[in-house]
Scaffold this active site. Structure first.
Site, PDB file in Angstrom:
ATOM      1  N   ASP A 222       0.826  -1.200   0.000  1.00  0.00           N
ATOM      2  CA  ASP A 222       0.000   0.000   0.000  1.00  0.00           C
ATOM      3  C   ASP A 222       0.868   1.261   0.000  1.00  0.00           C
ATOM      4  OD1 ASP A 222      -2.293   1.473   0.047  1.00  0.00           O
ATOM      5  OD2 ASP A 222      -2.722   1.165   2.172  1.00  0.00           O
TER       6      ASP A 222
ATOM      7  N   TYR B 165       5.939 -10.066   6.988  1.00  0.00           N
ATOM      8  CA  TYR B 165       5.984  -8.611   7.119  1.00  0.00           C
ATOM      9  C   TYR B 165       6.562  -8.244   8.477  1.00  0.00           C
ATOM     10  CZ  TYR B 165       2.987  -7.667   3.041  1.00  0.00           C
ATOM     11  OH  TYR B 165       2.475  -7.568   1.766  1.00  0.00           O
TER      12      TYR B 165
END
EC number: 5.4.99.12
Length: 418
Positions: free
Chosen positions: A138, A193
């Site tokens: 994003d 992540y």
């Protein structure tokens, strides 16, 4: 008298001769001018013809050179190991309908064209090069181990040539040959992540948020944080952790392999910690909402049972932590490695030799950007000041805050997942 007549006749004939000669002279002059005009007209025509011939020769030479390049540098399917700092970019994926919003892929494709790794006419349609990213990140999200698969011309020093045309905050760190049918998204088994945040995020809600540099996380609080993160492990319905996803949608069920907050450390006089989460795949904003909900519980805005309740059928108001600290750390290709990595023909998709380069890039570009931006903009502190707006007890319907988040999520949908 006779002599006078002869003289007059001679003069008259001489005059006629002069007039005839003059007429012929004019005729010759006109004919000469016409010939000159014809020659001058012929010159541009000849020049244009010669220019057309030159253009045709150049085109043939270009085609010949291209054919030689294709023969010398045949297109092969590869995977690129990509690292980047997401600050200033509108995510990873290109958005052809919004070219004013620069993305990581825009920079990468431009570099691939300029370096000659892909044909210029394929830059606008990367499907021709079988291009596929492993994960869509994003706006503002960084990556230390992104992977993209595509066909490229395998030339000498290809990594150096690609990096020559990339900004310093984007780098190709590795390249490996793969099978022709390889797809970095479909062949990926799991993604890891990391999320770097100031430990002040885990302070009680009545803590003085102005003393961010003075705060230190207690071991007991860290233990509780990790107990809450561990509850995410396994398969759950995360429909409340993304946007436009119904509880009945099978794709909302996601498998989390591990989630853990590491030991705190000091950077620029401020205590930070790094949260690591590994899962098969993640939906839009899922990780940020998983972290945001735990922070809300630790700070005392919500009860612990809100996490389990969020997996139910009802809507639950789940806050979304800032995107600044999120980093795509690593992507995993275990099944591919098991099937092709040991056949003697293909390389295993592991980046052990590139670990030092990855570490150096994070320390030079990713971590400093997170620390400096947090210091200058205070994104985490600003976000924490909005937690009291959320109604964590509401479950039957979406709250006004949830609707507000929904509009924001919809606006960012084009740049998709964490």
């Amino acid at each position: 008298m006779f002599k006078i007549r002869q003289l007059l006749s001679a003069l008259f004939n001489h005059r006629l001769t002069l007039e005839r000669n003059g007429g012929l002279g004019k005729l010759f002059c006109i004919m000469s001018e016409a010939a000159i005009d014809e020659q001058q007209t012929a010159k541009p025509l000849k020049r244009a013809h010669e220019e057309n011939e030159d253009s045709a020769e150049k085109l043939q030479a270009t085609k010949k050179l291209k054919a030689e390049d294709e023969k010398k540098y045949p297109k092969k399917k590869v995977v690129l190991l990509l690292a980047y700092s997401g600050k200033g970019y509108y995510g990873m994926q290109r958005n052809p309908t919004a070219t004013q919003f620069r993305t990581i892929e825009d920079e990468l494709v431009t570099s691939l064209v300029k370096s000659g790794c892909i044909p210029e006419n394929h830059g606008d349609d990367m499907k021709k090069m079988s291009f596929q990213r492993c994960a869509r990140t994003d706006k503002g999200v960084s990556a230390a181990g992104q992977a993209v698969s595509l066909k490229v011309r395998l030339m000498e020093d290809i990594i150096e040539k690609i990096n020559e045309h990339l900004p310093p905050q984007i780098r190709v760190l590795g390249l490996k040959r793969v099978t022709q049918g390889f797809n970095s998204k479909n062949n990926c088994d799991a993604r890891t992540y990391c999320y770097m945040l100031p430990t002040l995020a885990f302070s009680p809600k009545d803590n003085d948020i102005g003393s961010i540099a003075a705060f230190r996380l207690e071991p007991e609080t860290l233990e509780r944080v990790n107990r809450l993160f561990a509850s995410y492990k396994g398969t759950h319905n995360f429909h409340n952790f993304t946007s436009q996803k119904a509880a009945s949608d099978p794709s909302a069920r996601r498998y989390i392999i591990e989630m853990l907050c590491g030991e705190p450390f000091i950077n620029n006089n401020t205590q930070f910690a790094v949260i690591t989460v590994k899962g098969q795949s993640f939906m839009l904003h899922q990780i940020r909402k998983m972290i945001g909900l735990v922070i809300a519980v630790i700070k005392g805005y919500a009860k612990e049972d809100v996490i389990e309740r969020s997996w139910g059928q009802d809507k639950v108001d789940v806050p979304k932590a800032p995107g600044l600290g999120l980093v795509l750390e690593k992507v995993h290709f275990d099944r591919y490695n098991k099937r092709f990595g040991e056949d003697g023909l293909h390389e295993r998709l592991e980046w052990d030799q590139e670990e030092e380069a990855v570490k150096a890039f994070k320390e030079a570009h990713i971590y400093p950007s997170i620390v400096e931006t947090e210091r200058d903009e205070g994104s985490m502190v600003s976000w924490m000041s909005t937690l009291h707006i959320h109604d964590f007890e509401a479950s039957a319907k979406a709250t006004d805050t949830k609707n507000k988040d929904q509009k924001q999520d919809n606006a960012e949908e084009g740049n998709a997942s964490d």
